[in-house]
Write a protein that holds these residues in place. Structure first.
Motif, mmCIF file in Angstrom:
data_model
loop_
_atom_site.group_PDB
_atom_site.id
_atom_site.type_symbol
_atom_site.label_atom_id
_atom_site.label_comp_id
_atom_site.label_asym_id
_atom_site.label_seq_id
_atom_site.Cartn_x
_atom_site.Cartn_y
_atom_site.Cartn_z
ATOM 1 N N LEU A 74 0.843 -1.209 0.000
ATOM 2 C CA LEU A 74 0.000 0.000 0.000
ATOM 3 C C LEU A 74 0.870 1.248 0.000
ATOM 4 O O LEU A 74 0.554 2.238 -0.657
ATOM 5 N N ASP A 75 1.966 1.174 0.730
ATOM 6 C CA ASP A 75 2.882 2.306 0.796
ATOM 7 C C ASP A 75 3.508 2.598 -0.574
ATOM 8 O O ASP A 75 3.526 3.739 -1.043
ATOM 9 N N ASP A 120 -9.076 1.573 5.332
ATOM 10 C CA ASP A 120 -8.810 3.010 5.167
ATOM 11 C C ASP A 120 -7.976 3.309 3.929
ATOM 12 O O ASP A 120 -7.936 4.435 3.449
ATOM 13 N N ARG A 121 -7.296 2.285 3.389
ATOM 14 C CA ARG A 121 -6.382 2.559 2.269
ATOM 15 C C ARG A 121 -6.618 1.707 1.034
ATOM 16 O O ARG A 121 -5.953 1.883 0.020
ATOM 17 N N MET A 122 -7.535 0.770 1.136
ATOM 18 C CA MET A 122 -7.718 -0.192 0.042
ATOM 19 C C MET A 122 -9.172 -0.618 0.008
ATOM 20 O O MET A 122 -9.798 -0.797 1.050
ATOM 21 N N ALA A 125 -12.926 -3.472 -5.720
ATOM 22 C CA ALA A 125 -13.585 -2.711 -6.781
ATOM 23 C C ALA A 125 -13.994 -3.679 -7.882
ATOM 24 O O ALA A 125 -13.286 -4.654 -8.169
ATOM 25 N N PHE A 126 -15.163 -3.390 -8.486
ATOM 26 C CA PHE A 126 -15.727 -4.324 -9.463
ATOM 27 C C PHE A 126 -16.179 -3.647 -10.746
ATOM 28 O O PHE A 126 -16.758 -4.299 -11.612
ATOM 29 N N SER A 127 -15.947 -2.338 -10.834
ATOM 30 C CA SER A 127 -16.465 -1.584 -11.979
ATOM 31 C C SER A 127 -15.621 -0.330 -12.192
ATOM 32 O O SER A 127 -14.819 0.048 -11.327
ATOM 33 N N VAL A 128 -15.848 0.299 -13.328
ATOM 34 C CA VAL A 128 -15.188 1.582 -13.585
ATOM 35 C C VAL A 128 -15.589 2.583 -12.504
ATOM 36 O O VAL A 128 -14.756 3.318 -11.968
ATOM 37 N N ALA A 129 -16.880 2.586 -12.167
ATOM 38 C CA ALA A 129 -17.365 3.525 -11.148
ATOM 39 C C ALA A 129 -16.664 3.290 -9.813
ATOM 40 O O ALA A 129 -16.316 4.254 -9.109
ATOM 41 N N ASP A 130 -16.429 2.026 -9.461
ATOM 42 C CA ASP A 130 -15.716 1.722 -8.207
ATOM 43 C C ASP A 130 -14.283 2.261 -8.242
ATOM 44 O O ASP A 130 -13.777 2.775 -7.237
ATOM 45 N N ILE A 131 -13.627 2.113 -9.391
ATOM 46 C CA ILE A 131 -12.242 2.593 -9.504
ATOM 47 C C ILE A 131 -12.217 4.118 -9.324
ATOM 48 O O ILE A 131 -11.361 4.665 -8.632
ATOM 49 N N GLU A 132 -13.202 4.783 -9.924
ATOM 50 C CA GLU A 132 -13.261 6.245 -9.795
ATOM 51 C C GLU A 132 -13.577 6.661 -8.358
ATOM 52 O O GLU A 132 -13.028 7.635 -7.852
ATOM 53 N N HIS A 138 -9.032 8.316 -2.235
ATOM 54 C CA HIS A 138 -7.594 8.090 -2.040
ATOM 55 C C HIS A 138 -7.278 6.693 -1.517
ATOM 56 O O HIS A 138 -6.439 6.497 -0.636
ATOM 57 N N LYS A 139 -7.996 5.722 -2.080
ATOM 58 C CA LYS A 139 -7.733 4.319 -1.719
ATOM 59 C C LYS A 139 -7.276 3.562 -2.959
ATOM 60 O O LYS A 139 -7.638 3.920 -4.080
ATOM 61 N N LEU A 140 -6.537 2.499 -2.722
ATOM 62 C CA LEU A 140 -6.165 1.620 -3.833
ATOM 63 C C LEU A 140 -7.377 0.745 -4.179
ATOM 64 O O LEU A 140 -7.927 0.066 -3.311
#
Ligand SMILES: [Zn+2]
Length: 399
Positions: A74-75, A120-122, A125-132, A138-140
């Motif tokens: 994560l770092d 808190d940091r990760m 995600a399952f979709s383009v919307a999730d990535i956005e 500010h999470k991976l």
């Protein structure tokens, strides 16, 4: 993953060599302009083999151990402004025979467990919307891709279960031909039963992936499987971690005709970071000494260093070739982090060094807009298109 079977030994030997002689920075330091472009982009990498570390080593992605030789934490992701990583769900086909699905589930679980440990940091995600959304928070964004169609055990229902668990791409074959798709990895082996590309069931798999919205990945497949897939798919394809055969004549790399076919299909080729695909001498040595690849790898890295040459990949040859042949709208990043046996290009020791790629692209004359496409925009476009085709097919409105 590339040649995972010799990973531990080489990984250690190369890493030790690297820590005892600190690598000089590759090219100039990253400029303010490059950093500004880099930090405003959503960066998507489509292939990291870190789940094997989660599962086999109990590795924690939150690790800040300075001696850790891994590419993805994560770092490191934060320092490199990595927005989304597709974690590779790779089931070694020989040692897992008879329980491919079980091992697939275990690897999927390992990614979820990491996300649960670091909410808190990760985030999963399952979709383009999730990535956005992850980007805004500010999470991976953690996504998953299955590497090798053998994971579905010839069962379309298992394929659907993997989609339901969140898997958003599947590489139709790894280096092994499975029962419905030929691989480039054993295409010349007469002992392996081939199918002349995709079987009818293989075509059904591709269409079911289209229908569900799972990206079809053509990295590793044989040429005929590639062409059958292009002829079958209703959605754009990806190559999650591939390179160009015009640069290195390996069966696993893509010909210029294949690159142009991906352009026509609207897909994207995510360029592999692994040196062996970028250096003809290295590839020949690997082929000649199949049984002792770890030694070849070590010798190669040492020879390059003795010659005062870097073990390059920031020289951009590969990205540039794909960008030239397929077009700048059809190229992206597929690092193969944590799966390249320590053979990443000098200067790219982990995800933290991704800004150096932006600097190299800027030095190569690419515009900020094009750089952002390469860093992730193209993949997001393709993923969005795959989602759209899925909606259309489910609504019965697809052509
Ligand atoms: Zn691979």
């Amino acid at each position: 993953m590339t040649r995972k079977f010799f990973l531990p030994l080489v990984f250690c030997s190369v890493a030790l060599a690297q820590t005892s002689t600190p690598a000089p920075p590759a090219g100039a330091p990253v400029s303010a302009r490059a950093l500004q472009i880099h930090n405003s982009a959503i960066i998507v990498d489509t292939h990291a083999d870190t789940p094997q570390r989660f599962l086999d080593e109990g590795f924690d992605i939150g690790s800040t151990d300075p001696n850790d030789i891994g590419h993805v934490t994560l770092d490191k992701a934060k320092r490199g402004n990595m927005g989304a990583e597709f974690f590779s769900i790779w089931v070694e086909p020989l040692s897992n025979q008879g329980h491919y699905a079980q091992h697939t589930f275990d690897l999927v679980d390992s990614v979820y467990e990491q996300a649960a440990r670091h909410p808190d940091r990760m985030m999963m995600a399952f979709s383009v919307a999730d990535i956005e959304r992850a980007h805004r928070e500010h999470k991976l964004a953690a996504l998953m891709g299955i590497e090798g169609g053998h994971s579905i055990e010839n069962d379309i229902r298992l394929l659907r279960d993997y989609y339901r668990l969140g898997v958003r791409y599947m590489t139709l074959s790894w280096s092994n031909t499975n029962e419905w798709a030929d691989s480039s990895g054993d295409i010349d082996d007469p002992k392996v039963q081939h199918h002349n590309g995709l079987t009818d069931f293989g075509k059904q798999v591709v269409l079911e992936m289209n229908r569900m919205g799972m990206m079809v990945d053509i990295s590793h497949v044989s040429d005929k499987t590639f062409w059958d897939t292009i002829a079958t798919t209703k959605a754009p394809v990806i190559a999650s971690h591939s390179s160009a055969r015009a640069l290195v004549d390996a069966p696993r790399n893509m010909t210029d005709d294949m690159l142009r076919a991906v352009t026509k299909n609207g897909g994207v080729v995510q360029v592999n970071f692994f040196n062996g695909f970028d250096d003809e001498d290295f590839r020949k040595a690997m082929v000649a000494q199949k049984k002792d690849q770890d030694a070849v790898m070590k010798e190669y890295v040492e020879k390059r260093k003795a010659e005062g040459k870097t073990v390059t990949y920031v020289d951009l040859d590969r990205i540039e070739h794909v960008a030239k042949v397929a077009g700048v709208d059809h190229v992206g990043l597929g690092s193969d982090f944590d799966g390249v046996s320590g053979a990443t290009p000098q200067g790219i020791n982990s995800a933290a060094d991704l800004p150096k790629i932006t600097q190299a692209l800027l030095d190569g004359g690419y515009s900020a807009a094009d750089i952002k496409k390469i860093l992730g925009g193209n993949l997001l476009r393709v993923f969005g298109e795959v989602e759209k085709v899925s909606r259309e097919m489910q609504a019965g409105t697809s052509h």
